[in-house]
Design a protein around this motif. Sequence first.
Motif, short mmCIF file in Angstrom:
data_model
loop_
_atom_site.label_atom_id
_atom_site.label_comp_id
_atom_site.label_asym_id
_atom_site.label_seq_id
_atom_site.Cartn_x
_atom_site.Cartn_y
_atom_site.Cartn_z
N PHE A 139 0.82 -1.21 0.00
CA PHE A 139 0.00 0.00 0.00
C PHE A 139 0.86 1.26 0.00
O PHE A 139 2.05 1.22 0.29
CB PHE A 139 -0.90 0.01 1.25
N ASP A 140 0.20 2.36 -0.33
CA ASP A 140 0.76 3.70 -0.16
C ASP A 140 -0.40 4.54 0.38
O ASP A 140 -1.46 4.61 -0.25
CB ASP A 140 1.26 4.25 -1.49
N LEU A 141 -0.21 5.20 1.51
CA LEU A 141 -1.31 5.92 2.14
C LEU A 141 -1.70 7.20 1.40
O LEU A 141 -2.68 7.85 1.78
CB LEU A 141 -0.98 6.22 3.61
N LEU A 142 -0.99 7.55 0.34
CA LEU A 142 -1.46 8.62 -0.53
C LEU A 142 -2.49 8.10 -1.53
O LEU A 142 -3.13 8.88 -2.23
CB LEU A 142 -0.29 9.28 -1.26
N SER A 143 -2.63 6.78 -1.59
CA SER A 143 -3.63 6.14 -2.45
C SER A 143 -4.90 5.92 -1.65
O SER A 143 -4.88 5.25 -0.61
CB SER A 143 -3.08 4.80 -2.96
N GLN A 144 -6.02 6.45 -2.13
CA GLN A 144 -7.26 6.35 -1.38
C GLN A 144 -7.74 4.91 -1.17
O GLN A 144 -8.16 4.55 -0.06
CB GLN A 144 -8.35 7.24 -1.99
N PRO A 145 -7.69 4.01 -2.17
CA PRO A 145 -8.09 2.63 -1.90
C PRO A 145 -7.11 1.90 -0.98
O PRO A 145 -7.51 1.00 -0.24
CB PRO A 145 -8.16 1.98 -3.29
N SER A 146 -5.84 2.31 -1.02
CA SER A 146 -4.88 1.74 -0.07
C SER A 146 -5.27 2.10 1.35
O SER A 146 -5.20 1.27 2.27
CB SER A 146 -3.47 2.29 -0.35
N ARG A 147 -5.68 3.34 1.55
CA ARG A 147 -6.08 3.77 2.89
C ARG A 147 -7.29 2.97 3.37
O ARG A 147 -7.36 2.58 4.54
CB ARG A 147 -6.39 5.27 2.91
N ALA A 148 -8.23 2.71 2.48
CA ALA A 148 -9.42 1.95 2.86
C ALA A 148 -9.04 0.55 3.33
O ALA A 148 -9.53 0.07 4.36
CB ALA A 148 -10.39 1.88 1.69
N ALA A 149 -8.17 -0.12 2.59
CA ALA A 149 -7.74 -1.47 2.97
C ALA A 149 -6.99 -1.45 4.29
O ALA A 149 -7.22 -2.29 5.17
CB ALA A 149 -6.88 -2.08 1.87
N TYR A 150 -6.09 -0.49 4.44
CA TYR A 150 -5.30 -0.37 5.67
C TYR A 150 -6.20 -0.12 6.88
O TYR A 150 -6.06 -0.77 7.92
CB TYR A 150 -4.30 0.78 5.49
N ILE A 151 -7.13 0.82 6.75
CA ILE A 151 -8.03 1.16 7.86
C ILE A 151 -8.90 -0.04 8.23
O ILE A 151 -9.10 -0.32 9.42
CB ILE A 151 -8.91 2.37 7.48
N PHE A 152 -9.41 -0.74 7.23
CA PHE A 152 -10.28 -1.87 7.54
C PHE A 152 -9.53 -2.98 8.26
O PHE A 152 -10.04 -3.57 9.23
CB PHE A 152 -10.93 -2.43 6.28
N LEU A 153 -8.35 -3.29 7.82
CA LEU A 153 -7.54 -4.31 8.49
C LEU A 153 -7.30 -3.94 9.95
O LEU A 153 -7.39 -4.79 10.84
CB LEU A 153 -6.21 -4.50 7.77
N LYS A 154 -7.01 -2.68 10.19
CA LYS A 154 -6.79 -2.21 11.56
C LYS A 154 -8.08 -2.28 12.37
O LYS A 154 -8.09 -2.77 13.51
CB LYS A 154 -6.28 -0.76 11.53
N LYS A 155 -9.17 -1.79 11.81
CA LYS A 155 -10.44 -1.75 12.52
C LYS A 155 -10.95 -3.15 12.84
O LYS A 155 -11.46 -3.42 13.94
CB LYS A 155 -11.49 -1.01 11.69
N ALA A 156 -10.82 -4.06 11.88
CA ALA A 156 -11.31 -5.42 12.06
C ALA A 156 -10.33 -6.31 12.84
O ALA A 156 -10.62 -7.47 13.09
CB ALA A 156 -11.60 -6.05 10.70
N LYS A 157 -9.19 -5.74 13.18
CA LYS A 157 -8.16 -6.45 13.95
C LYS A 157 -7.70 -7.73 13.25
O LYS A 157 -7.53 -8.78 13.86
CB LYS A 157 -8.66 -6.77 15.37
N ILE A 158 -7.51 -7.59 11.95
CA ILE A 158 -6.99 -8.70 11.14
C ILE A 158 -5.47 -8.54 11.08
O ILE A 158 -4.97 -7.52 10.60
CB ILE A 158 -7.57 -8.68 9.72
N PRO A 159 -4.71 -9.51 11.57
CA PRO A 159 -3.25 -9.37 11.57
C PRO A 159 -2.69 -9.25 10.15
O PRO A 159 -3.12 -9.97 9.24
CB PRO A 159 -2.77 -10.66 12.24
N PHE A 160 -1.75 -8.35 9.97
CA PHE A 160 -1.10 -8.21 8.66
C PHE A 160 0.26 -7.58 8.84
O PHE A 160 0.53 -6.90 9.84
CB PHE A 160 -1.96 -7.38 7.70
N THR A 161 1.10 -7.80 7.86
CA THR A 161 2.43 -7.19 7.82
C THR A 161 2.42 -6.06 6.81
O THR A 161 2.19 -6.30 5.62
CB THR A 161 3.50 -8.22 7.43
N PRO A 162 2.63 -4.83 7.24
CA PRO A 162 2.63 -3.70 6.30
C PRO A 162 3.81 -3.79 5.33
O PRO A 162 4.95 -4.04 5.73
CB PRO A 162 2.77 -2.48 7.21
N GLN A 163 3.52 -3.58 4.06
CA GLN A 163 4.55 -3.55 3.02
C GLN A 163 4.37 -2.26 2.22
O GLN A 163 3.75 -2.24 1.16
CB GLN A 163 4.39 -4.77 2.09
N PRO A 164 4.90 -1.13 2.73
CA PRO A 164 4.73 0.14 2.02
C PRO A 164 5.35 0.12 0.63
O PRO A 164 6.43 -0.44 0.42
CB PRO A 164 5.46 1.14 2.93
#
Length: 228
Positions: free
Chosen positions: A6-31
Motif C-alpha cells: 500500500f501507499d497511504l497517498l492512495s485512497q483505496p490503499s487507505r481503505a484497505a489499511y483502515i479496515f484491516l486495523k479496525k477489524a483487527k486482522i493481523p497483517f504485515t505492512p509492506q509500504p
Amino acid sequence: MMKLYFDLLSQPSRAAYIFLKKAKIPFTPQPVALRKGEHKTDEYAAINPFQLVPAIDDNGFKLTESVAILRYLCREHKVADHWYPSDSKAQGRVDEYLEWQHVNTRMQCAMFFQHKFLRPKMLGMPVNEKKVAEFQERMETVLDQLETIWLKDQPFIAGHQVTIADLLAACELEQPSMAGYDVCEGRPNLTAWFKRVKDAFQPHYDEAHVMVYRVKDKFGGNPTKSNL
C-alpha cells in the motif's frame, strides 16, 4: 501472515489499511512508495502485475483491487456482519454502491484532484482550468447524488449500519480536499455522514490520513507552493 502492499497517498490503499486495523486482522505492512516508482519494479510486478496499490499476499494467495480485497477479507475472517452483510438483500445494497462508485465517486473525485493539483505538482505544468472545471462539474453531480439519493433517508450509504461502502467512499472524498475543495459545503447529509464514518473508524482513520492532512494544510490546494 498476510501482507498488505500500500501507499497511504492512495485512497483505496487507505481503505484497505483502515479496515484491516479496525477489524483487527493481523497483517504485515509492506509500504510501496508511489512517488519513488516502487510500484514499477519487477519485484512488485510479481505481487501485482498491474503495478497498482493496494494488493495483498495472504500466505501465497495474491489479490489486487481494493473492492475485491475488502470483500475477501469479510468472507475469510470473523468480522462483524454489518461490514459486508451475509443477507442477500443487505449485501446487494452494499454491492450496488461498490459497482456505482467506480465511475462516479472514485473517478470524478480522483480526476478533479489530478487536474487541479497532482499533475501540475508532479509535472510542473500550469493548471488546465478547462479540464478542472469539467471534472469539478462532474464531481459535484456525484456529490449531489450522494447528498440527495444515497444519504437521503438513511445514515449510511447502504442503510442504517456502516459498511465497507462507507469506508471506500470516505477515502475517495478526501482527495478533493488536497486540491482545496470542501465536498461537505452546502451538503448537510454528506457532512453528518462524513462525521459518522470518521468516528466509526477512529483512531485508524486519522492515522491513515496523516499525509493527506499534511498536504491539505501545507498547500491549501495550490500546487505551486514549495515541496513537502
